[in-house]
Write an enzyme that holds these catalytic residues in place. Structure first.
Site, PDB file in Angstrom:
ATOM      1  N   PRO A  87       8.170  -3.013  -4.328  1.00 50.81           N
ATOM      2  CA  PRO A  87       7.537  -2.503  -3.102  1.00 50.81           C
ATOM      3  C   PRO A  87       7.805  -3.400  -1.889  1.00 50.81           C
ATOM      4  O   PRO A  87       7.558  -2.980  -0.760  1.00 50.81           O
ATOM      5  CB  PRO A  87       6.047  -2.448  -3.458  1.00 50.81           C
ATOM      6  CG  PRO A  87       5.883  -3.173  -4.743  1.00 50.81           C
ATOM      7  CD  PRO A  87       7.215  -3.261  -5.406  1.00 50.81           C
ATOM      8  N   GLU A 114       2.574  -7.816 -12.018  1.00 46.22           N
ATOM      9  CA  GLU A 114       2.257  -8.214 -10.637  1.00 46.22           C
ATOM     10  C   GLU A 114       3.505  -8.648  -9.901  1.00 46.22           C
ATOM     11  O   GLU A 114       3.493  -8.864  -8.699  1.00 46.22           O
ATOM     12  CB  GLU A 114       1.231  -9.349 -10.628  1.00 46.22           C
ATOM     13  CG  GLU A 114      -0.087  -8.989 -11.287  1.00 46.22           C
ATOM     14  CD  GLU A 114      -0.636  -7.661 -10.809  1.00 46.22           C
ATOM     15  OE1 GLU A 114      -0.755  -7.475  -9.580  1.00 46.22           O
ATOM     16  OE2 GLU A 114      -0.942  -6.806 -11.668  1.00 46.22           O
ATOM     17  N   ARG A 152      23.994  13.186  -6.842  1.00 49.91           N
ATOM     18  CA  ARG A 152      24.355  14.321  -5.981  1.00 49.91           C
ATOM     19  C   ARG A 152      25.571  14.020  -5.120  1.00 49.91           C
ATOM     20  O   ARG A 152      26.214  14.937  -4.619  1.00 49.91           O
ATOM     21  CB  ARG A 152      23.175  14.690  -5.067  1.00 49.91           C
ATOM     22  CG  ARG A 152      21.898  15.025  -5.807  1.00 49.91           C
ATOM     23  CD  ARG A 152      20.745  15.187  -4.830  1.00 49.91           C
ATOM     24  NE  ARG A 152      21.055  16.129  -3.774  1.00 49.91           N
ATOM     25  CZ  ARG A 152      21.068  17.444  -3.925  1.00 49.91           C
ATOM     26  NH1 ARG A 152      20.750  17.964  -5.083  1.00 49.91           N
ATOM     27  NH2 ARG A 152      21.375  18.224  -2.916  1.00 49.91           N
ATOM     28  N   ASP A 167      22.521  19.182   3.093  1.00 51.11           N
ATOM     29  CA  ASP A 167      21.123  18.907   2.775  1.00 51.11           C
ATOM     30  C   ASP A 167      20.331  18.491   3.996  1.00 51.11           C
ATOM     31  O   ASP A 167      20.886  17.937   4.931  1.00 51.11           O
ATOM     32  CB  ASP A 167      21.039  17.705   1.826  1.00 51.11           C
ATOM     33  CG  ASP A 167      21.273  18.088   0.402  1.00 51.11           C
ATOM     34  OD1 ASP A 167      21.208  19.281   0.109  1.00 51.11           O
ATOM     35  OD2 ASP A 167      21.513  17.182  -0.403  1.00 51.11           O
TER      36      ASP A 167
HETATM   37 CL1  6GU Z   1      10.750   0.036  -6.231  1.00 42.81          CL
HETATM   38  N1  6GU Z   1       8.455  -0.653  -7.367  1.00 42.81           N
HETATM   39  C1  6GU Z   1       7.118  -0.636  -7.455  1.00 42.81           C
HETATM   40  N2  6GU Z   1       6.536  -1.290  -8.440  1.00 42.81           N
HETATM   41  N3  6GU Z   1       6.344   0.009  -6.601  1.00 42.81           N
HETATM   42  C2  6GU Z   1       6.960   0.679  -5.639  1.00 42.81           C
HETATM   43  C3  6GU Z   1       8.349   0.715  -5.479  1.00 42.81           C
HETATM   44  C4  6GU Z   1       9.083   0.018  -6.382  1.00 42.81           C
HETATM   45  N4  6GU Z   1       8.653   1.455  -4.406  1.00 42.81           N
HETATM   46  C5  6GU Z   1       7.486   1.867  -3.933  1.00 42.81           C
HETATM   47  N5  6GU Z   1       6.466   1.413  -4.650  1.00 42.81           N
END
Ligand code: 6GU
Length: 247
Positions: A87, A114, A152, A167
């Protein structure tokens, strides 16, 4: 294109790889996917992949040694890139998918728990990618998203070569609404123009529907879209209608 996926849940990928376009691309050898179980690269008695965080705090952290050993075990193609799914990464979009399609090999490291010991990133990661502003339990679902979007763009995988280029997001506008038979369903009719066989009118109607959808739902996309003078005129009309509607 070759994918090497590092994960502690290789089974997560089974159904995706057996389904639809991904299965077809694999069967045609246009795509290969190698799953690497990080746990296979542990060297301790209990095969542990995680440990408690230095400095304290909740949750567990993926240990660096099995992940690094797993990455080092993968034979590298010439145009190879390693990606950590997290994230904290750069937000994924269609342009990034197009850029990634240029590589011969993508090594996808799926984070879990974590987090992952930061030395993995320093030693072995070229870039970090996130699929959106929310927290997943791990990078596996994100890796499937990457695979699904990338397949794709592999030449010869989509039945209709034209469709990827047209697209949503390739041209920067949202799609026009689609209809199939029957012409009337529960009192709702397919727009007459689509039954007319008049290709010019159909094209014009579709363009206006794309502009309308984008204006109403994702006006932010209009800044970057390539628009004709006619498009601009139509958008001004929409704006005017909206203003008048409010009064
Ligand atoms: Cl790539 N990993 C995790 N754990 N959470 C996420 C993500 C990735 N992308 C958005 N949320």
């Amino acid at each position: 294109m070759q994918f090497d996926i590092l994960t502690i849940f290789p089974e997560f990928f089974e159904s995706s790889l057996k389904t639809s376009l991904l299965a077809k691309a694999l069967a045609q050898k246009k795509l290969s996917v190698h799953l690497h179980n990080i746990r296979d690269f542990t060297e301790d008695k209990h095969h542990s992949v995680d440990d408690i965080p230095y400095g304290g705090g909740a949750g567990m952290v993926l240990k660096p040694d099995p992940v690094i050993r797993a990455i080092e075990s993968i034979p590298k193609l010439k145009k190879s890139r390693s990606i950590l799914l997290t994230p904290k990464g750069a937000l994924l979009n269609q342009q990034k998918i197009v850029d990634l399609a240029q590589w011969d090999q993508l090594i996808l490291v799926c984070g879990r728990y974590e987090g992952i010991d930061d030395r993995v990133r320093e030693l072995a990661i070229d870039e970090e990618i996130s699929i959106g502003d929310y927290i997943l339990n791990g990078g596996e679902a994100a890796a499937v998203v990457l695979l699904d979007a990338l397949v794709r763009l592999i030449p010869g995988v989509l039945g209709n070569e034209a469709s990827a280029a047209f697209d949503s997001f390739s041209h920067g506008l949202l799609e026009y609404p689609q209809y199939t038979r029957p012409p009337e369903f529960r009192g709702l009719e397919v727009p007459k123009v689509l039954l007319s066989g008049h290709h010019k009118n159909i094209e014009a109607w579709r363009r206006q529907e794309m502009l309308k959808a984008t204006y109403e739902r994702r006006p932010d996309l209009l800044q970057k879209a390539v628009l004709t003078e006619e498009d601009e005129t139509f958008l001004k009309e929409l704006q005017k209608e909206k203003k008048e509607g409010r009064q």
